[in-house]
Scaffold this active site. Structure first.
Site, mmCIF file in Angstrom:
data_model
loop_
_atom_site.group_PDB
_atom_site.id
_atom_site.type_symbol
_atom_site.label_atom_id
_atom_site.label_comp_id
_atom_site.label_asym_id
_atom_site.label_seq_id
_atom_site.Cartn_x
_atom_site.Cartn_y
_atom_site.Cartn_z
ATOM 1 N N CYS A 55 0.918 -1.170 0.076
ATOM 2 C CA CYS A 55 -0.390 0.131 0.051
ATOM 3 C C CYS A 55 1.468 1.353 -0.270
ATOM 4 C CB CYS A 55 -0.625 -0.127 1.353
ATOM 5 S SG CYS A 55 -2.178 -1.749 1.664
ATOM 6 N N ARG A 138 -7.351 -4.499 -3.418
ATOM 7 C CA ARG A 138 -7.277 -3.608 -3.948
ATOM 8 C C ARG A 138 -8.356 -3.404 -5.363
ATOM 9 N NH1 ARG A 138 -2.877 -2.046 -1.268
ATOM 10 N NH2 ARG A 138 -1.716 -4.249 -0.979
HETATM 11 C C1 BEZ Z 1 0.344 -4.848 1.474
HETATM 12 O O1 BEZ Z 1 1.923 -4.719 1.098
HETATM 13 O O2 BEZ Z 1 0.428 -3.880 1.322
HETATM 14 C C2 BEZ Z 1 -0.624 -5.908 2.459
HETATM 15 C C3 BEZ Z 1 -0.025 -6.925 1.759
HETATM 16 C C4 BEZ Z 1 -0.456 -8.147 2.387
HETATM 17 C C5 BEZ Z 1 -2.215 -8.226 2.991
HETATM 18 C C6 BEZ Z 1 -2.498 -6.891 3.177
HETATM 19 C C7 BEZ Z 1 -1.692 -5.700 2.755
#
Ligand code: BEZ
Length: 238
Positions: A55, A138
């Site tokens: 994110c 997402r």
């Molecule tokens: C992230 O790095 O944004 C992420 C990765 C896995 C699950 C949730 C967020």
């Protein structure tokens, strides 16, 4: 979990629907969506959680590209099921501490919705319990200036989005609207566009006889040129 049993999780707006209305608290104050965005395109996108690496890479990229979207009359609105203070702390950390792929001191100026109750996330089908019960996936909703959902793209938690593609999709939809055409695979401004299929045997014949200013691969598959400058002038009004 049998997700088909839980309507509040499976409700999902579709392409062509009016974007569901909501009022929300964001890092830029309160917003009304989509009514507050009338006249502009908007991209409403969800992310799983603050202070997570994928994110963070996405927010830095999107914030760095924001001016390009603004020039194309498109506003960005982010959402996660975290609270406002977490959002503020995360955005401050991004600006003050994170340097990534040449991006640093990145300020996120578009609103980030707090949605602890998951009210908006559920309304927009951003919660996918098979992937996570507590984090939005997402999702990307393209909403046009009349508040209609024009495209929806979903990615799983582990996959960071391609923001060039989101931009390409926006410009392609705007071009399709402006010129009443469609755009072929991988289209970019300056590439040939697809003209609507022939609506009568006569026009199919004319096309195959080369009477129109088109290139026809067959009667149902014809393209024409639209100058790149004309596309850009029309979209960017410059
Ligand atoms: C992230 O790095 O944004 C992420 C990765 C896995 C699950 C949730 C967020």
């Amino acid at each position: 979990m049998d997700t088909t049993q839980n309507q509040e999780f499976v409700a999902m707006p579709r392409i062509g629907d009016k974007a569901p209305e909501f009022k929300a608290v964001t890092t830029q104050g309160e917003i009304n969506f989509p009514s507050g965005y009338k006249g502009s395109w908007a991209i409403l996108f969800s992310h799983p959680a603050d202070f997570t690496p994928v994110c963070t890479s996405e927010f830095m990229t999107f914030a760095s590209l924001e001016s390009k979207f603004t020039e194309a009359n498109c506003k960005l609105v982010g959402l996660s099921v975290d609270g406002l203070y977490s959002h503020i702390a995360w955005l401050r950390t991004i600006k003050e501490k994170i340097e990534y792929k040449g991006m640093k001191n990145v300020e996120v100026n578009f609103p980030l919705i707090e949605d602890i109750t998951m009210e908006v996330a559920k309304k927009y089908g951003m919660m996918m319990p098979g992937e996570s019960n507590t984090k939005a996936v997402r999702a990307v909703f393209f909403v046009d200036p009349n508040g209609i959902i024009r495209a929806i793209i979903y990615y799983p938690l582990s996959l960071g989005r391609n923001f060039d593609e989101l931009y390409r999709a926006l410009i392609a939809m705007q071009t399709a609207d402006a010129f009443s055409i469609a755009t072929p695979a991988d289209w970019r401004p300056g590439d040939d566009v697809i003209v609507p299929p022939a609506g009568s045997c006569g026009s199919a014949k004319d096309r195959m006889e080369g009477k129109d200013d088109m290139k026809c691969y067959d009667w149902f598959f014809c393209t024409k040129k639209i100058d790149k400058d004309l596309v850009l002038k029309t979209i960017f009004k410059k």
